[in-house]
Design a protein around this motif. Structure first.
Motif, PDB file in Angstrom:
ATOM      1  N   VAL A   1       0.856  -1.178   0.000  1.00  0.00           N
ATOM      2  CA  VAL A   1       0.000   0.000   0.000  1.00  0.00           C
ATOM      3  C   VAL A   1       0.895   1.231   0.000  1.00  0.00           C
ATOM      4  CG1 VAL A   1      -0.192   0.099   2.519  1.00  0.00           C
ATOM      5  CG2 VAL A   1      -1.968   1.140   1.103  1.00  0.00           C
ATOM      6  N   VAL A   2       0.451   2.279  -0.686  1.00  0.00           N
ATOM      7  CA  VAL A   2       1.187   3.543  -0.743  1.00  0.00           C
ATOM      8  C   VAL A   2       0.388   4.610  -0.003  1.00  0.00           C
ATOM      9  CG1 VAL A   2       2.024   5.394  -2.230  1.00  0.00           C
ATOM     10  CG2 VAL A   2       2.365   3.018  -2.893  1.00  0.00           C
ATOM     11  N   LEU A   3       1.073   5.338   0.872  1.00  0.00           N
ATOM     12  CA  LEU A   3       0.438   6.410   1.635  1.00  0.00           C
ATOM     13  C   LEU A   3       1.017   7.750   1.230  1.00  0.00           C
ATOM     14  CD1 LEU A   3       0.812   4.749   5.164  1.00  0.00           C
ATOM     15  CD2 LEU A   3      -1.237   4.710   3.741  1.00  0.00           C
ATOM     16  N   ALA A   4       0.156   8.747   1.081  1.00  0.00           N
ATOM     17  CA  ALA A   4       0.591  10.136   0.897  1.00  0.00           C
ATOM     18  C   ALA A   4       0.121  10.907   2.122  1.00  0.00           C
ATOM     19  CB  ALA A   4       0.005  10.736  -0.372  1.00  0.00           C
ATOM     20  N   ALA A   5       1.050  11.209   3.013  1.00  0.00           N
ATOM     21  CA  ALA A   5       0.723  11.834   4.296  1.00  0.00           C
ATOM     22  C   ALA A   5       0.740  13.357   4.157  1.00  0.00           C
ATOM     23  CB  ALA A   5       1.705  11.379   5.374  1.00  0.00           C
ATOM     24  N   VAL A   6      -0.350  13.911   3.641  1.00  0.00           N
ATOM     25  CA  VAL A   6      -0.435  15.365   3.402  1.00  0.00           C
ATOM     26  C   VAL A   6      -0.920  16.053   4.675  1.00  0.00           C
ATOM     27  CG1 VAL A   6      -1.434  17.186   1.982  1.00  0.00           C
ATOM     28  CG2 VAL A   6      -0.983  14.924   0.983  1.00  0.00           C
ATOM     29  N   PRO A   7      -0.122  16.979   5.225  1.00  0.00           N
ATOM     30  CA  PRO A   7      -0.545  17.698   6.430  1.00  0.00           C
ATOM     31  C   PRO A   7      -1.466  18.862   6.067  1.00  0.00           C
ATOM     32  CG  PRO A   7       1.599  18.474   5.757  1.00  0.00           C
ATOM     33  CD  PRO A   7       1.203  17.407   4.753  1.00  0.00           C
TER      34      PRO A   7
ATOM     35  N   GLU B   1      -7.670   8.486  -8.283  1.00  0.00           N
ATOM     36  CA  GLU B   1      -6.628   7.509  -7.955  1.00  0.00           C
ATOM     37  C   GLU B   1      -6.717   6.932  -6.540  1.00  0.00           C
ATOM     38  OE1 GLU B   1      -5.153   9.567 -11.547  1.00  0.00           O
ATOM     39  OE2 GLU B   1      -6.209  10.152  -9.721  1.00  0.00           O
ATOM     40  N   PRO B   2      -6.970   7.750  -5.505  1.00  0.00           N
ATOM     41  CA  PRO B   2      -6.938   7.189  -4.143  1.00  0.00           C
ATOM     42  C   PRO B   2      -8.009   6.123  -3.920  1.00  0.00           C
ATOM     43  CG  PRO B   2      -6.799   9.591  -4.083  1.00  0.00           C
ATOM     44  CD  PRO B   2      -7.167   9.215  -5.489  1.00  0.00           C
ATOM     45  N   HIS B   3      -7.584   5.030  -3.318  1.00  0.00           N
ATOM     46  CA  HIS B   3      -8.545   4.014  -2.907  1.00  0.00           C
ATOM     47  C   HIS B   3      -9.268   4.454  -1.638  1.00  0.00           C
ATOM     48  CE1 HIS B   3      -5.909   1.876  -5.627  1.00  0.00           C
ATOM     49  NE2 HIS B   3      -6.735   0.833  -5.640  1.00  0.00           N
ATOM     50  N   TYR B   4      -8.605   5.328  -0.866  1.00  0.00           N
ATOM     51  CA  TYR B   4      -9.223   5.855   0.358  1.00  0.00           C
ATOM     52  C   TYR B   4      -8.584   7.198   0.687  1.00  0.00           C
ATOM     53  CZ  TYR B   4     -10.974   6.165   5.161  1.00  0.00           C
ATOM     54  OH  TYR B   4     -11.605   6.577   6.312  1.00  0.00           O
ATOM     55  N   VAL B   5      -9.404   8.150   1.173  1.00  0.00           N
ATOM     56  CA  VAL B   5      -8.910   9.454   1.625  1.00  0.00           C
ATOM     57  C   VAL B   5      -9.241   9.589   3.107  1.00  0.00           C
ATOM     58  CG1 VAL B   5      -8.973  11.946   1.324  1.00  0.00           C
ATOM     59  CG2 VAL B   5      -9.244  10.451  -0.673  1.00  0.00           C
ATOM     60  N   ALA B   6      -8.190   9.656   3.929  1.00  0.00           N
ATOM     61  CA  ALA B   6      -8.331   9.714   5.389  1.00  0.00           C
ATOM     62  C   ALA B   6      -8.280  11.174   5.840  1.00  0.00           C
ATOM     63  CB  ALA B   6      -7.211   8.910   6.053  1.00  0.00           C
ATOM     64  N   LEU B   7      -9.460  11.744   6.094  1.00  0.00           N
ATOM     65  CA  LEU B   7      -9.557  13.174   6.379  1.00  0.00           C
ATOM     66  C   LEU B   7      -9.532  13.468   7.872  1.00  0.00           C
ATOM     67  CD1 LEU B   7     -12.348  14.204   3.845  1.00  0.00           C
ATOM     68  CD2 LEU B   7      -9.891  14.602   3.627  1.00  0.00           C
ATOM     69  N   GLY B   8      -9.006  14.646   8.202  1.00  0.00           N
ATOM     70  CA  GLY B   8      -9.068  15.203   9.541  1.00  0.00           C
ATOM     71  C   GLY B   8      -9.532  16.645   9.456  1.00  0.00           C
TER      72      GLY B   8
ATOM     73  N   VAL C   1     -13.696   5.102  14.927  1.00  0.00           N
ATOM     74  CA  VAL C   1     -12.497   5.012  14.096  1.00  0.00           C
ATOM     75  C   VAL C   1     -12.873   4.201  12.865  1.00  0.00           C
ATOM     76  CG1 VAL C   1     -10.884   5.191  16.031  1.00  0.00           C
ATOM     77  CG2 VAL C   1     -11.672   2.932  15.272  1.00  0.00           C
ATOM     78  N   VAL C   2     -12.097   4.369  11.805  1.00  0.00           N
ATOM     79  CA  VAL C   2     -12.354   3.643  10.553  1.00  0.00           C
ATOM     80  C   VAL C   2     -11.270   2.586  10.367  1.00  0.00           C
ATOM     81  CG1 VAL C   2     -12.750   3.835   8.069  1.00  0.00           C
ATOM     82  CG2 VAL C   2     -13.338   5.757   9.582  1.00  0.00           C
ATOM     83  N   ILE C   3     -11.681   1.363  10.054  1.00  0.00           N
ATOM     84  CA  ILE C   3     -10.725   0.274   9.823  1.00  0.00           C
ATOM     85  C   ILE C   3     -10.830  -0.197   8.379  1.00  0.00           C
ATOM     86  CG2 ILE C   3     -10.060  -2.074  10.459  1.00  0.00           C
ATOM     87  CD1 ILE C   3     -10.983  -1.522  13.274  1.00  0.00           C
ATOM     88  N   LEU C   4      -9.709  -0.129   7.670  1.00  0.00           N
ATOM     89  CA  LEU C   4      -9.616  -0.575   6.283  1.00  0.00           C
ATOM     90  C   LEU C   4      -8.871  -1.905   6.236  1.00  0.00           C
ATOM     91  CD1 LEU C   4      -8.183   2.762   4.798  1.00  0.00           C
ATOM     92  CD2 LEU C   4     -10.582   2.212   5.189  1.00  0.00           C
TER      93      LEU C   4
ATOM     94  N   ASP D   1      -6.781  -5.994  -4.309  1.00  0.00           N
ATOM     95  CA  ASP D   1      -6.349  -4.617  -4.581  1.00  0.00           C
ATOM     96  C   ASP D   1      -7.367  -3.581  -4.134  1.00  0.00           C
ATOM     97  OD1 ASP D   1      -3.918  -5.353  -5.656  1.00  0.00           O
ATOM     98  OD2 ASP D   1      -4.712  -5.540  -7.699  1.00  0.00           O
ATOM     99  N   ASN D   2      -8.290  -3.963  -3.275  1.00  0.00           N
ATOM    100  CA  ASN D   2      -9.316  -3.031  -2.822  1.00  0.00           C
ATOM    101  C   ASN D   2      -9.486  -3.113  -1.310  1.00  0.00           C
ATOM    102  OD1 ASN D   2     -10.496  -1.807  -5.348  1.00  0.00           O
ATOM    103  ND2 ASN D   2     -10.719  -3.982  -5.839  1.00  0.00           N
ATOM    104  N   PHE D   3      -9.974  -2.012  -0.744  1.00  0.00           N
ATOM    105  CA  PHE D   3     -10.182  -1.952   0.693  1.00  0.00           C
ATOM    106  C   PHE D   3     -11.643  -2.204   1.054  1.00  0.00           C
ATOM    107  CE2 PHE D   3      -6.375   0.808   0.432  1.00  0.00           C
ATOM    108  CZ  PHE D   3      -5.587   0.191   1.396  1.00  0.00           C
ATOM    109  N   THR D   4     -11.844  -2.998   2.082  1.00  0.00           N
ATOM    110  CA  THR D   4     -13.146  -3.008   2.734  1.00  0.00           C
ATOM    111  C   THR D   4     -13.092  -1.933   3.815  1.00  0.00           C
ATOM    112  OG1 THR D   4     -12.477  -4.653   4.380  1.00  0.00           O
ATOM    113  CG2 THR D   4     -13.450  -5.476   2.332  1.00  0.00           C
TER     114      THR D   4
END
Length: 405
Positions: free
Chosen positions: A128-134, A217-224, A257-260, A265-268
């Protein structure tokens, strides 16, 4: 074993609500989170900004943060933390190099090199690839120009955010194409339901972005940033919300909390409710009704519940205002703490000028006569004799002072 990611945000360590410290609430949440990570075999923990409530956290807040990281180390869980609008990039980044040795990635502010946002995690044959954008501050996304209008600032900020995430997408497509992709972000997305506890960001939230800014492109976007858990546009673009209620406007929210889980190649995507360690309650009614509710209040909360009092009376009078003041300074029991209160009246007392009948003028009356008219409106005053006498005494004192100068 599949890769599992837990998404949380907006811890606001060090938070106080009207001088009531939430340190115990955070301790209980972190205890629960550690158990959750262990029981669910979480591979990666994402914390999408606003780790602290203040840019310069107290020593107690810092100790709580580092104490949690220390307890997490034996669980072999990768940790990714990003800075939010409440956080200081410098404070978060100070121990960055040391934390990286411990498998903890911190992105307190926008790095000079875009590649430093990215992290690839492998488990068995899964990646998995993460883009940790602050949080993106104005200086990160636009150049201020002399004479620009408010509308110009909003438009340029929106464009700056969109352009930054376009660069993130381009970098992913160039170096990680086809690998499952998760983006972290701390911002206001259009359509999100907000509460009272979010601090306004980027021109009063007018520069909110559409969900389309993240691309396909993102399979998931983790927002704060938004404290209510919710989806934005699509099921895979989510605010996890804050783990504890930070204001009375959040008193009915179910925190989670959200659990992926990466399957092929896909997230539940599943959510897990965070236990409520204390309740924030609103007690409404007349003074008498609210007083009874306080006296009979009971709870099963681990911590003392916090209350706001909303008093509604028919007619304005001094006794009701004094009764509210007494309630606000009272300590009912170990189960309830009263933090604030307000009072409204359906029939508000008229101003002095409206006390008079048609054809009457203020100058036609002595001050004592006007005072008597005023107190006649207050039904809580049964015998005004002492009040009138006190008023006359004040007038005499003022008269004596005037003539002696």
């Amino acid at each position: 074993m599949n890769i599992k990611i837990l998404h949380t945000a907006d811890w606001h360590i060090g938070k106080q609500l009207l001088k009531t410290d939430f340190a115990k609430d955070m301790d209980l949440f972190l205890d629960w989170l550690l158990d959750c990570i262990q029981q669910n075999n979480i591979t990666i923990l994402l914390m999408s900004g606003d780790l602290f409530d203040q840019a310069n956290p107290s020593q107690a807040a810092m100790a709580q943060y580092y104490g949690f990281l220390k307890r997490l180390l034996p669980l072999n869980c990768k940790i990714v933390l990003t800075g939010g609008n409440h956080d200081s990039p410098q404070v978060l980044n100070a121990p960055k190099e040391l934390l990286e040795i411990l498998d903890i990635k911190v992105v307190g502010g926008v790095p000079e090199n875009l590649a430093d946002l990215f992290l690839e995690v492998s488990l068995g044959n899964q990646k998995v690839v993460l883009a940790a954008v602050p949080f993106l501050r104005d200086k990160d996304i636009r150049n201020a120009a002399p004479g620009e209008s408010y509308e110009d600032k909003v438009a340029l900020t929106k464009d700056g955010i969109a352009n930054y995430f376009a660069k993130v997408t381009t970098h992913y497509n160039t170096y990680y194409n086809k690998i499952p992709f998760v983006v972290m972000a701390h911002l206001y997305a259009q359509g999100a339901s907000v509460s009272d506890s979010e601090r306004e960001i980027q021109i009063g939230n007018q520069a909110g972005v559409a969900a389309s800014v993240f691309g396909e492109e993102p399979h998931y976007v983790a927002l704060g940033h938004i404290h209510r858990p919710q989806m934005v546009g699509k099921p895979n673009i989510r605010y996890s919300g804050s783990p504890i209620a930070l204001s009375f406007s959040e008193k009915k929210d179910i925190k989670e909390v959200v659990i992926l889980e990466l399957i092929e190649d896909n997230f539940t995507i599943n959510t897990l409710a965070v236990p409520k360690f204390r309740k924030l309650v609103s007690l409404k009614g007349t003074i008498e009704e609210v007083t009874q509710k306080i006296a009979s209040y009971s709870t099963d909360s681990v911590l003392t519940d916090l209350a706001e009092l909303i008093i509604e009376e028919e007619t304005e009078n001094i006794a009701h205002i004094k009764a509210l003041e007494d309630l606000l300074t009272s300590e009912p029991n170990d189960e309830l703490q009263i933090l604030k209160g307000s009072i409204t009246f359906k029939n508000t007392v008229l101003g002095t000028s409206k006390l008079l009948s048609k054809g009457e003028a203020i100058n036609d009356f002595l001050p004592v006569q006007l005072f008597e008219k005023r107190i006649q409106q207050d039904q809580s005053i049964e015998d005004a004799t002492e009040l009138v006498a006190a008023f006359k005494e004040i007038l005499e004192t003022l008269h004596t002072t005037d003539t002696s100068e």
